[in-house]
Design a protein around this motif. Sequence first.
Motif, PDB file in Angstrom:
ATOM      1  N   UNK A  52      12.925  10.073   1.794  1.00 19.50           N
ATOM      2  CA  UNK A  52      12.988  11.283   2.381  1.00 19.50           C
ATOM      3  C   UNK A  52      13.972  12.041   1.369  1.00 19.50           C
ATOM      4  N   UNK A  53      14.215  13.349   1.787  1.00 17.93           N
ATOM      5  CA  UNK A  53      15.101  14.317   1.097  1.00 17.93           C
ATOM      6  C   UNK A  53      16.519  13.861   1.058  1.00 17.93           C
ATOM      7  N   UNK A  54      17.481  14.655   0.479  1.00 20.49           N
ATOM      8  CA  UNK A  54      18.985  14.593   0.588  1.00 20.49           C
ATOM      9  C   UNK A  54      19.735  14.536   1.840  1.00 20.49           C
ATOM     10  N   UNK A  55      18.927  15.202   2.661  1.00 20.82           N
ATOM     11  CA  UNK A  55      19.585  15.148   4.168  1.00 20.82           C
ATOM     12  C   UNK A  55      18.901  14.115   4.980  1.00 20.82           C
ATOM     13  N   UNK A  56      17.855  13.122   4.475  1.00 16.46           N
ATOM     14  CA  UNK A  56      17.265  12.234   5.304  1.00 16.46           C
ATOM     15  C   UNK A  56      16.383  12.881   6.563  1.00 16.46           C
ATOM     16  N   UNK A  57      15.682  14.034   6.305  1.00 16.65           N
ATOM     17  CA  UNK A  57      14.960  14.707   7.388  1.00 16.65           C
ATOM     18  C   UNK A  57      13.518  14.629   7.097  1.00 16.65           C
ATOM     19  N   UNK A  58      13.211  15.228   5.976  1.00 18.14           N
ATOM     20  CA  UNK A  58      11.776  15.570   5.494  1.00 18.14           C
ATOM     21  C   UNK A  58      11.296  14.183   4.650  1.00 18.14           C
ATOM     22  N   UNK A  59      10.244  13.768   5.016  1.00 20.64           N
ATOM     23  CA  UNK A  59       9.590  12.601   4.353  1.00 20.64           C
ATOM     24  C   UNK A  59       8.651  13.148   3.344  1.00 20.64           C
ATOM     25  N   UNK A  60       8.371  12.265   2.509  1.00 23.64           N
ATOM     26  CA  UNK A  60       7.463  12.686   1.363  1.00 23.64           C
ATOM     27  C   UNK A  60       7.084  11.200   0.604  1.00 23.64           C
ATOM     28  N   UNK A 108       0.795  -1.188   0.049  1.00 22.24           N
ATOM     29  CA  UNK A 108       0.018  -0.046  -0.148  1.00 22.24           C
ATOM     30  C   UNK A 108       0.838   1.243   0.056  1.00 22.24           C
ATOM     31  N   UNK A 109       0.533   2.449  -0.709  1.00 24.14           N
ATOM     32  CA  UNK A 109       1.217   3.531  -0.813  1.00 24.14           C
ATOM     33  C   UNK A 109       0.356   4.797  -0.279  1.00 24.14           C
ATOM     34  N   UNK A 110       0.957   5.543   0.534  1.00 23.40           N
ATOM     35  CA  UNK A 110       0.456   6.917   1.116  1.00 23.40           C
ATOM     36  C   UNK A 110       1.180   8.003   0.205  1.00 23.40           C
ATOM     37  N   UNK A 111       0.728   8.335  -0.966  1.00 23.28           N
ATOM     38  CA  UNK A 111       1.428   9.277  -1.795  1.00 23.28           C
ATOM     39  C   UNK A 111       1.356  10.642  -1.362  1.00 23.28           C
ATOM     40  N   UNK A 112       0.483  11.073  -0.180  1.00 20.68           N
ATOM     41  CA  UNK A 112       0.539  12.191   0.195  1.00 20.68           C
ATOM     42  C   UNK A 112       1.078  12.567   1.474  1.00 20.68           C
ATOM     43  N   UNK A 113       1.636  11.473   2.132  1.00 20.50           N
ATOM     44  CA  UNK A 113       2.105  11.562   3.467  1.00 20.50           C
ATOM     45  C   UNK A 113       3.375  12.532   3.438  1.00 20.50           C
ATOM     46  N   UNK A 115      17.866   4.693  16.879  1.00 22.18           N
ATOM     47  CA  UNK A 115      18.594   4.326  18.046  1.00 22.18           C
ATOM     48  C   UNK A 115      17.860   3.052  18.696  1.00 22.18           C
ATOM     49  N   UNK A 116      18.205   2.748  19.871  1.00 19.06           N
ATOM     50  CA  UNK A 116      17.755   1.378  20.613  1.00 19.06           C
ATOM     51  C   UNK A 116      16.705   1.610  21.214  1.00 19.06           C
ATOM     52  N   UNK A 117      15.831   0.475  20.983  1.00 17.75           N
ATOM     53  CA  UNK A 117      14.494   0.408  21.625  1.00 17.75           C
ATOM     54  C   UNK A 117      13.683   1.274  21.402  1.00 17.75           C
ATOM     55  N   UNK A 118      13.234   1.845  20.311  1.00 13.26           N
ATOM     56  CA  UNK A 118      12.493   2.848  19.642  1.00 13.26           C
ATOM     57  C   UNK A 118      10.950   2.303  19.344  1.00 13.26           C
ATOM     58  N   UNK A 119      10.033   3.285  19.655  1.00  9.89           N
ATOM     59  CA  UNK A 119       8.810   2.880  19.340  1.00  9.89           C
ATOM     60  C   UNK A 119       8.269   3.754  18.249  1.00  9.89           C
ATOM     61  N   UNK A 120       7.957   3.326  16.909  1.00  8.61           N
ATOM     62  CA  UNK A 120       7.421   4.094  15.833  1.00  8.61           C
ATOM     63  C   UNK A 120       6.102   4.094  15.698  1.00  8.61           C
ATOM     64  N   UNK A 121       5.476   4.899  15.423  1.00 11.94           N
ATOM     65  CA  UNK A 121       3.897   5.222  15.176  1.00 11.94           C
ATOM     66  C   UNK A 121       3.534   5.605  13.780  1.00 11.94           C
ATOM     67  N   UNK A 122       3.190   4.840  12.786  1.00  7.77           N
ATOM     68  CA  UNK A 122       2.732   5.170  11.501  1.00  7.77           C
ATOM     69  C   UNK A 122       1.411   4.728  11.446  1.00  7.77           C
ATOM     70  N   UNK A 123       0.460   4.542  12.096  1.00  9.22           N
ATOM     71  CA  UNK A 123      -0.737   4.211  12.243  1.00  9.22           C
ATOM     72  C   UNK A 123      -1.489   5.084  11.346  1.00  9.22           C
ATOM     73  N   UNK A 124      -1.198   6.375  11.244  1.00 12.70           N
ATOM     74  CA  UNK A 124      -1.899   7.556  10.497  1.00 12.70           C
ATOM     75  C   UNK A 124      -1.694   7.377   8.794  1.00 12.70           C
ATOM     76  N   UNK A 125      -0.998   6.588   8.339  1.00 11.59           N
ATOM     77  CA  UNK A 125      -0.813   6.362   7.128  1.00 11.59           C
ATOM     78  C   UNK A 125      -2.212   5.917   6.368  1.00 11.59           C
TER      79      UNK A 125
END
Length: 361
Positions: free
Chosen positions: A260-268, A53-58, A66-76
């Motif tokens: 992400x962009x060239x700096x790896x900061x902004x996601x599109x 699945x793709x979210x083209x507008x995200x 880092x270690x022991x992270x909790x990433x939440x992308x349930x809004x995609x």
Amino acid sequence: FFFKQKTAYEISTRDWSSDVCSSDLLCISIYTQAQITITTADLPTAGSSYILASDTNYTDIISPGGANQTWNYSQLVNNTQDTLAFQAASGTPYASTFPTANLAANSPADSIWAYFVSNANGLYLKGAYTYSAAGIGGISNTSIVYNPALIYAPTPFTFGSNRNEVSRFQLDISSTTPHIRLIHRTESTLTGDGYGSVTTPYATYPNTIRIKQVDLSYDSIYVDLIGIGFYTFAQASQSQSSNYKWYKNGNPSLVLSLNADSLGINVSGADFLFVPGATGISDVANQESIKPFPNPANDLLVIDIPNELNCQATLLVYNNSGQLVNSASLVDVNRYMLDVKDRKSTRLNSSHEWISRMPSS
């Protein structure tokens, strides 16, 4: 690349407050987090298939690693879907163009056959053959052959691993005057920059590794003015892009990819595993080992954490719609408590949910 795997400790409690209507549901998931290694056993094989699945507008800022992270992308959001099925390269229509490839995948919608090499070092894209009328540069039945191949998934790879790869292809376009030759070279740097739990709209994967890939690409254009095969340099350009991929053990293993962009900061843009029929809440398991009390609760709901889980685990709280409303990292913690006194006749929501640490007893 995809396979749904459940290793969660989860309990569900209904009517946990005497003043909350019976339709309210609190789902508490406790996931152990472990540092995993992606190996060749996690790479696709002939017969593997998945729906992406793709979210083209995200758009967003990339979350920390880092270690022991909790990433939440349930809004995609699932804007589009694409199905990819792998098969043995031998016997496919254009296998002779990619003699070292051992896997292939056909995309009828794009009129493209893609060819891959799966070996001890990972999964590589060997190239693609387009059989549409438009083709490449206006020429149908055109191929792009990578030599060296383009890295897609490195193995073995774990948190803290690093890998440098170089790929290259040459494309000659003779349908124009002058003839054009494009040489594309990519220097890829891959880093295992985090591990932990990641949540998508369809599931929570408790043990994943995040791999950051930075691609520095060089394009050189040469021209043959009179079509005799003698090319002279015309121009060059350079660009950089970043990508973040989350993998779990098992085949298929890729569960989320962010551009992400060239700096790896902004996601599109985001791609994630589509799981038909999934509600976003994992199956209940090992309820006996996790007991909230008192139940029902009017003030505080206390959750005791078993000793085998309190070293590295994540507490996830869902509402009755399957939405993740809060999370907390469990590190050497034996007890957590939830404040429920402000929930009279209300549904769980992120604006009222909170978790606080309480000393072990």
